[in-house]
Scaffold this motif. Sequence first.
Motif, short mmCIF file in Angstrom:
data_model
loop_
_atom_site.label_atom_id
_atom_site.label_comp_id
_atom_site.label_asym_id
_atom_site.label_seq_id
_atom_site.Cartn_x
_atom_site.Cartn_y
_atom_site.Cartn_z
N ILE A 44 0.83 -1.20 0.00
CA ILE A 44 0.00 0.00 0.00
C ILE A 44 0.87 1.26 0.00
CG2 ILE A 44 -1.75 1.29 1.28
CD1 ILE A 44 -2.76 -1.31 -0.01
N LYS A 45 1.95 1.22 0.76
CA LYS A 45 2.79 2.41 0.88
C LYS A 45 3.45 2.81 -0.43
CE LYS A 45 4.05 1.93 5.74
NZ LYS A 45 5.17 1.71 6.68
N MET A 46 3.97 1.84 -1.18
CA MET A 46 4.69 2.18 -2.43
C MET A 46 3.81 2.86 -3.46
SD MET A 46 7.68 -0.61 -3.13
CE MET A 46 6.59 -1.87 -3.67
N PRO A 47 2.62 2.34 -3.78
CA PRO A 47 1.78 3.06 -4.76
C PRO A 47 1.35 4.44 -4.28
CG PRO A 47 1.03 0.80 -4.54
CD PRO A 47 2.05 1.03 -3.48
N VAL A 48 1.08 4.58 -2.99
CA VAL A 48 0.68 5.89 -2.46
C VAL A 48 1.83 6.88 -2.59
CG1 VAL A 48 0.06 7.12 -0.35
CG2 VAL A 48 -1.10 5.00 -0.92
N ILE A 49 3.03 6.45 -2.24
CA ILE A 49 4.20 7.33 -2.36
C ILE A 49 4.43 7.71 -3.82
CG2 ILE A 49 6.72 7.37 -2.14
CD1 ILE A 49 6.36 5.69 0.44
N LEU A 50 4.33 6.74 -4.72
CA LEU A 50 4.52 7.04 -6.15
C LEU A 50 3.46 8.00 -6.68
CD1 LEU A 50 5.51 3.51 -7.49
CD2 LEU A 50 6.97 5.53 -7.29
N LEU A 51 2.20 7.80 -6.29
CA LEU A 51 1.14 8.70 -6.76
C LEU A 51 1.31 10.11 -6.20
CD1 LEU A 51 -1.99 6.38 -6.62
CD2 LEU A 51 -0.96 7.41 -8.63
N LEU A 52 1.66 10.23 -4.93
CA LEU A 52 1.87 11.56 -4.35
C LEU A 52 3.06 12.26 -4.98
CD1 LEU A 52 1.11 10.90 -0.57
CD2 LEU A 52 -0.30 12.13 -2.23
N SER A 53 4.13 11.51 -5.24
CA SER A 53 5.30 12.10 -5.89
C SER A 53 4.97 12.56 -7.30
CB SER A 53 6.44 11.08 -5.94
OG SER A 53 6.84 10.72 -4.65
N ALA A 61 2.01 13.41 -8.46
CA ALA A 61 1.13 14.57 -8.36
C ALA A 61 1.92 15.82 -8.00
CB ALA A 61 0.04 14.32 -7.32
N ALA A 62 2.90 15.70 -7.13
CA ALA A 62 3.72 16.85 -6.76
C ALA A 62 4.56 17.33 -7.94
CB ALA A 62 4.63 16.49 -5.58
N ILE A 63 5.12 16.42 -8.69
CA ILE A 63 5.93 16.80 -9.85
C ILE A 63 5.08 17.46 -10.92
CG2 ILE A 63 7.28 15.86 -11.76
CD1 ILE A 63 8.37 13.79 -9.73
N ILE A 64 3.93 16.88 -11.20
CA ILE A 64 3.03 17.46 -12.21
C ILE A 64 2.52 18.82 -11.75
CG2 ILE A 64 0.78 17.19 -13.35
CD1 ILE A 64 1.40 14.14 -13.37
N GLY A 65 2.15 18.93 -10.48
CA GLY A 65 1.69 20.21 -9.95
C GLY A 65 2.77 21.27 -9.99
N SER A 66 3.99 20.88 -9.67
CA SER A 66 5.11 21.84 -9.73
C SER A 66 5.36 22.29 -11.17
CB SER A 66 6.38 21.21 -9.17
OG SER A 66 6.22 20.88 -7.83
N PHE A 67 5.31 21.36 -12.10
CA PHE A 67 5.50 21.70 -13.50
C PHE A 67 4.43 22.67 -13.98
CE2 PHE A 67 4.46 20.82 -17.97
CZ PHE A 67 5.65 21.25 -18.56
N LEU A 68 3.18 22.37 -13.65
CA LEU A 68 2.08 23.25 -14.07
C LEU A 68 2.21 24.63 -13.41
CD1 LEU A 68 -0.96 20.82 -14.04
CD2 LEU A 68 0.20 21.81 -16.02
N GLY A 69 2.62 24.66 -12.15
CA GLY A 69 2.81 25.94 -11.47
C GLY A 69 3.90 26.77 -12.12
N ILE A 70 5.02 26.14 -12.47
CA ILE A 70 6.10 26.85 -13.13
C ILE A 70 5.67 27.38 -14.49
CG2 ILE A 70 8.38 26.52 -14.19
CD1 ILE A 70 9.02 24.62 -11.86
N VAL A 71 4.93 26.58 -15.24
CA VAL A 71 4.46 27.01 -16.56
C VAL A 71 3.49 28.18 -16.41
CG1 VAL A 71 3.03 26.30 -18.52
CG2 VAL A 71 4.84 24.80 -17.69
#
Length: 66
Positions: free
Chosen positions: A41-50, A52-62
Amino acid sequence: MGIFVISTVVFLYYTIWILIMPFVDTTHPVQNIFPSREWAIKMPVILLLSAAAIIGSFLGIVMVRS
């Protein structure tokens, strides 16, 4: 083709880990190949949160640059 093979192997490993290994005796040597079930359970949650954070950061920078 390489990405397809890697993703198939990962999918099969995870599927065996989640669906079959709970029915195998805990003292069986095959259990040493797989991590504890809490990481299932921990690995998929960590991967999904990571992701989402990367995509959100990219969209924020753009958005800031435009």
